[in-house]
Design an enzyme around this catalytic site. Sequence first.
Site: not given
Ligand code: NI
Length: 176
Positions: A46, A51, A91-92, A133-134, A137
Amino acid sequence: MPLLDILLYPDRRLRKQAKPVKQVTEDIRQLIDDMAETMYAAPGIGLAATQVNVHQRILVIDTSEERNDLRVFINPIIDSGQGETETEEGCLSLPGIRAPVMRLESITLSAKDRLGDEFTLVADGLLAICIQHEIDHLNGKVMVDYLSRLKHDRIRKHLLKEQHEQTVRHAGASAI
Ligand code: NI
């Protein structure tokens, strides 16, 4: 299509509140394509526009094993949720970090798709966790915010040190 740079925590731009998309234009669709390519290349399941330093309410997600089920959420809103579930998330924007986070187990969500059409979705399991989660962000929140201050600080210092070491390594390499 270019891969987009992913902001790394504790970059302050990850704290920005994303604004709703007013109209789903060709530019937005191009951004979605670039975000999807960036997510698959990372690889991740995701990615939120926040991000990649675009502060609009857009998510791309693919939780399928085969990596062939891209889902796009524009202006996602969780209408209702049920149950609780705790999972170790990654998480990226926090490479190498895993943290346990409590989420709603199932959610009902409304959003627009890449054509700008409204849809609703009932999600559970990994998809429901990933959507929550997204959306965090988009609200300037990252998963470590759920941890104790002590653990949060430890992770912050660890990532800053790693980013610093990488910068030094890159500087060294380009000097040759
Ligand atoms: Ni993340």
